[in-house]
Design a protein around this motif. Structure first.
Motif, PDB file in Angstrom:
ATOM      1  N   TYR A 222       0.862  -1.181   0.000  1.00 21.68           N
ATOM      2  CA  TYR A 222       0.000   0.000   0.000  1.00 21.68           C
ATOM      3  C   TYR A 222       0.891   1.220   0.000  1.00 21.68           C
ATOM      4  O   TYR A 222       1.517   1.523   1.003  1.00 21.68           O
ATOM      5  CB  TYR A 222      -0.940  -0.037   1.223  1.00 21.68           C
ATOM      6  N   LYS A 223       0.960   1.900  -1.168  1.00 26.05           N
ATOM      7  CA  LYS A 223       1.960   2.957  -1.338  1.00 26.05           C
ATOM      8  C   LYS A 223       1.505   4.313  -0.832  1.00 26.05           C
ATOM      9  O   LYS A 223       2.326   5.122  -0.414  1.00 26.05           O
ATOM     10  CB  LYS A 223       2.314   3.091  -2.821  1.00 26.05           C
ATOM     11  N   ARG A 224       0.190   4.589  -0.893  1.00 22.59           N
ATOM     12  CA  ARG A 224      -0.258   5.947  -0.552  1.00 22.59           C
ATOM     13  C   ARG A 224      -0.351   6.134   0.955  1.00 22.59           C
ATOM     14  O   ARG A 224      -0.660   5.199   1.681  1.00 22.59           O
ATOM     15  CB  ARG A 224      -1.622   6.214  -1.171  1.00 22.59           C
ATOM     16  N   TYR A 293      10.885  -3.067 -12.753  1.00 22.90           N
ATOM     17  CA  TYR A 293      11.732  -4.075 -12.114  1.00 22.90           C
ATOM     18  C   TYR A 293      12.481  -3.415 -10.974  1.00 22.90           C
ATOM     19  O   TYR A 293      12.877  -2.247 -11.085  1.00 22.90           O
ATOM     20  CB  TYR A 293      12.814  -4.559 -13.078  1.00 22.90           C
ATOM     21  N   ASN A 294      12.737  -4.170  -9.911  1.00 21.50           N
ATOM     22  CA  ASN A 294      13.723  -3.743  -8.929  1.00 21.50           C
ATOM     23  C   ASN A 294      14.721  -4.876  -8.762  1.00 21.50           C
ATOM     24  O   ASN A 294      14.376  -6.050  -8.936  1.00 21.50           O
ATOM     25  CB  ASN A 294      13.065  -3.417  -7.583  1.00 21.50           C
ATOM     26  N   CYS A 295      15.946  -4.506  -8.395  1.00 24.89           N
ATOM     27  CA  CYS A 295      17.008  -5.516  -8.349  1.00 24.89           C
ATOM     28  C   CYS A 295      17.246  -5.993  -6.916  1.00 24.89           C
ATOM     29  O   CYS A 295      18.352  -6.377  -6.564  1.00 24.89           O
ATOM     30  CB  CYS A 295      18.281  -4.951  -8.959  1.00 24.89           C
ATOM     31  N   ARG A 296      16.210  -5.981  -6.107  1.00 24.71           N
ATOM     32  CA  ARG A 296      16.305  -6.244  -4.664  1.00 24.71           C
ATOM     33  C   ARG A 296      14.931  -6.659  -4.183  1.00 24.71           C
ATOM     34  O   ARG A 296      13.979  -6.655  -4.960  1.00 24.71           O
ATOM     35  CB  ARG A 296      16.701  -4.936  -3.986  1.00 24.71           C
ATOM     36  N   MET A 297      14.811  -6.977  -2.908  1.00 16.22           N
ATOM     37  CA  MET A 297      13.496  -7.260  -2.347  1.00 16.22           C
ATOM     38  C   MET A 297      12.741  -5.949  -2.096  1.00 16.22           C
ATOM     39  O   MET A 297      13.332  -4.874  -2.064  1.00 16.22           O
ATOM     40  CB  MET A 297      13.639  -8.040  -1.030  1.00 16.22           C
ATOM     41  N   GLY A 298      11.443  -6.042  -1.897  1.00 19.71           N
ATOM     42  CA  GLY A 298      10.626  -4.855  -1.641  1.00 19.71           C
ATOM     43  C   GLY A 298      10.520  -4.570  -0.150  1.00 19.71           C
ATOM     44  O   GLY A 298      10.709  -5.458   0.673  1.00 19.71           O
ATOM     45  N   ASP A 299      10.192  -3.333   0.150  1.00 22.31           N
ATOM     46  CA  ASP A 299       9.960  -2.948   1.536  1.00 22.31           C
ATOM     47  C   ASP A 299       8.679  -2.129   1.547  1.00 22.31           C
ATOM     48  O   ASP A 299       8.645  -1.100   0.878  1.00 22.31           O
ATOM     49  CB  ASP A 299      11.157  -2.118   2.026  1.00 22.31           C
ATOM     50  N   PRO A 300       7.599  -2.542   2.137  1.00 22.63           N
ATOM     51  CA  PRO A 300       7.452  -3.548   3.194  1.00 22.63           C
ATOM     52  C   PRO A 300       7.088  -4.973   2.748  1.00 22.63           C
ATOM     53  O   PRO A 300       6.744  -5.791   3.614  1.00 22.63           O
ATOM     54  CB  PRO A 300       6.293  -2.964   4.018  1.00 22.63           C
ATOM     55  N   GLU A 301       7.181  -5.301   1.462  1.00 20.67           N
ATOM     56  CA  GLU A 301       6.778  -6.652   1.055  1.00 20.67           C
ATOM     57  C   GLU A 301       7.589  -7.746   1.767  1.00 20.67           C
ATOM     58  O   GLU A 301       7.054  -8.790   2.135  1.00 20.67           O
ATOM     59  CB  GLU A 301       6.931  -6.822  -0.460  1.00 20.67           C
ATOM     60  N   THR A 302       8.894  -7.496   1.920  1.00 20.09           N
ATOM     61  CA  THR A 302       9.749  -8.500   2.580  1.00 20.09           C
ATOM     62  C   THR A 302       9.201  -8.902   3.948  1.00 20.09           C
ATOM     63  O   THR A 302       9.334 -10.053   4.369  1.00 20.09           O
ATOM     64  CB  THR A 302      11.184  -7.935   2.744  1.00 20.09           C
TER      65      THR A 302
HETATM   66  N1  GLY Z   1       7.418  -1.478  -1.779  1.00 20.15           N
HETATM   67  C1  GLY Z   1       7.993  -1.044  -2.974  1.00 20.15           C
HETATM   68  C2  GLY Z   1       9.451  -1.061  -3.044  1.00 20.15           C
HETATM   69  O1  GLY Z   1      10.132  -1.662  -2.224  1.00 20.15           O
HETATM   70  O2  GLY Z   1       9.991  -0.474  -3.968  1.00 20.15           O
END
Ligand code: GLY
Ligand code: AMP
Length: 427
Positions: A222-224, A293-302
């Protein structure tokens, strides 16, 4: 069975969760976190080195006999930490979990990632790229484009480089501020303009050895800042997993149309990549499209992905380094996991730091994953915008959320704010 000394780079909720997970492994001898936060210190030793100080990181790795480097955030990857390690005789034996500089361009350059997707027929929004040289053409392109229209700074802009313009005037103004006024510095010298996709987003993750990959549980963040997904974008106000609309049929499309062509594309183009790939996806009329794309894990998804992963993460990283991830079968917990992010008043704009936090001992049946916290004179104090992720399990996402919300009330500090409506669209 040998065990490994591990250095983890970063200091957010993602790294606190990685530290928690890595430290559980029998294969983890000693864990160090640089620079870490008040939470990571529970799982290993914090060392006060900034993530981009490669020389100091090298010194520490040699002094403490580090065997594995896990890179949390994108910055050091896009700055070439993998290549720095592999070019150094004293460091090249160290396993690096994270792509080479060339591979990290998937995140480091939006224009690169769009061209990569084009070359490999990976579904994404139609786009064009512009610089100062074809500025006039860009202006004409915007004038003829449907609304809304999406403008993206090419380079890293701390998650702020994307503007969704609702009018042609706003788009033209944004375009000129990015290229002419260098609103995001060098990052916006080049701008990607793309079609707006209307759908629902989710995040999908794999760990790849460059040939094989293991898919991790998917998540929705949830980004907003505001309830009902209103107000400015943040780093992320919470996450949940599994994602109700990511059914088997949809995930099969994700695998066939997105994950597999991406891994094959990296291989075909000799982009050295051993690490996490984060696919920011959007589901439009039942089909997946790549937003980024991201080259790492997400935050807060991790904070919800790793709690749902049953496999030993250190073993996975070792298998990754051997090119043997085909030997790892991912196992997910049946339970759902949700995380609620507590933030500082004023975030994502300016906010105060140094607020004393209390109530940790009252919390039951949730994990407290620290983000912007530090220890000061025996207290845990706030030191960032996103402060603490509260993760809980449940039989479904609603039960997990309820548990996190119960505990969110028990943590206290001046200016505490969190979204109380996570999961609202799935009720
Ligand atoms: N939650 C999105 C990011 O880590 O870029
Ligand atoms: P990004 O930094 O590329 O992830 O973009 C930030 C956010 O902007 C995404 O999470 C989406 O919510 C939104 N966004 C980016 N590109 C598009 C697009 N083409 N269509 C709709 N929304 C988008």
């Amino acid at each position: 069975m040998s065990a490994y000394n591990i250095l983890l780079l970063g200091s957010g909720g993602r790294e606190c969760t990685l530290a928690w997970k890595l430290s559980q492994s029998k294969l983890c001898k000693e864990l160090f976190i640089a620079p870490g936060n008040a939470g990571t210190g529970q799982y290993g030793s914090n060392v006060n080195i900034p993530v981009n100080d490669f020389e100091d990181i090298k010194k520490m790795c040699l002094e403490d006999n580090i065997d594995i480097l896990v890179v949390g955030p994108e910055d050091p990857l896009v700055n070439g930490i993998y290549d720095f390690f592999k070019a150094d005789d004293a460091l090249q034996h160290i396993i690096v979990c994270g792509p080479s500089l060339a591979g990290a361009q998937l995140e480091g350059s939006k224009a690169f990632s769009k061209k990569f997707m084009e070359r490999h027929n990976i579904p994404t929004a139609a786009y064009r790229e512009f610089t100062e040289e074809n500025l006039e053409e860009g202006i004409e392109y915007i004038k003829g484009h449907t609304l809304p229209i999406v403008l993206k700074a090419d380079g890293l802009a701390a998650g702020k480089g994307v503007v969704i313009a609702q009018s042609t005037d706003e788009a033209l103004e944004t375009f000129s501020s990015m290229i002419v006024d260098a609103r995001f510095g060098d990052a916006s010298k080049k701008v990607v303009i793309e079609e707006f996709l209307d759908g629902i987003e989710l995040s999908v993750f794999v760990l790849t050895d460059g040939v094989n990959y293991v898919r991790l549980p998917e998540a929705k963040d949830y980004k907003r800042i505001g309830e009902g997904d209103t107000g400015p974008n943040t780093g992320g106000m919470g996450a949940l997993s599994p994602v109700p609309f990511a059914d088997d049929a949809f995930m099969r499309k994700v695998t066939e149309r997105v994950i597999e062509p991406t891994i094959k594309g990296l291989q075909e183009e000799n982009l050295t990549y051993q690490g996490f790939v984060f696919f920011g996806l959007i589901k439009v009329n039942g089909d997946p499209y790549v937003i980024e794309y991201n080259c790492r894990m997400g935050d807060p998804e991790t904070e919800v992905v790793l709690p749902r992963l049953e496999n030993d993460l250190v073993n996975m990283i070792v298998k990754m380094s051997e090119g043997k991830l085909n030997e790892v079968t991912p196992k997910y917990k049946k339970e759902a996991a949700c995380t609620v992010m507590l933030v500082s008043a004023g975030y994502p704009d300016s906010y105060e730091k140094g607020k004393v936090m209390t109530g940790f001992d009252k919390v039951k049946d949730s994990m407290l994953l620290h983000a912007g916290t530090k220890l000061s004179e025996g207290n845990v104090v706030t030191s960032g915008g996103r402060v603490l992720a509260i993760t809980s399990y449940g039989n479904d996402i609603h039960e997990a959320l309820e548990q996190s919300y119960k505990n969110a009330e028990l943590i206290e500090y001046e200016g505490k704010y969190y979204r109380k409506d996570l999961g609202y669209e799935f009720k």
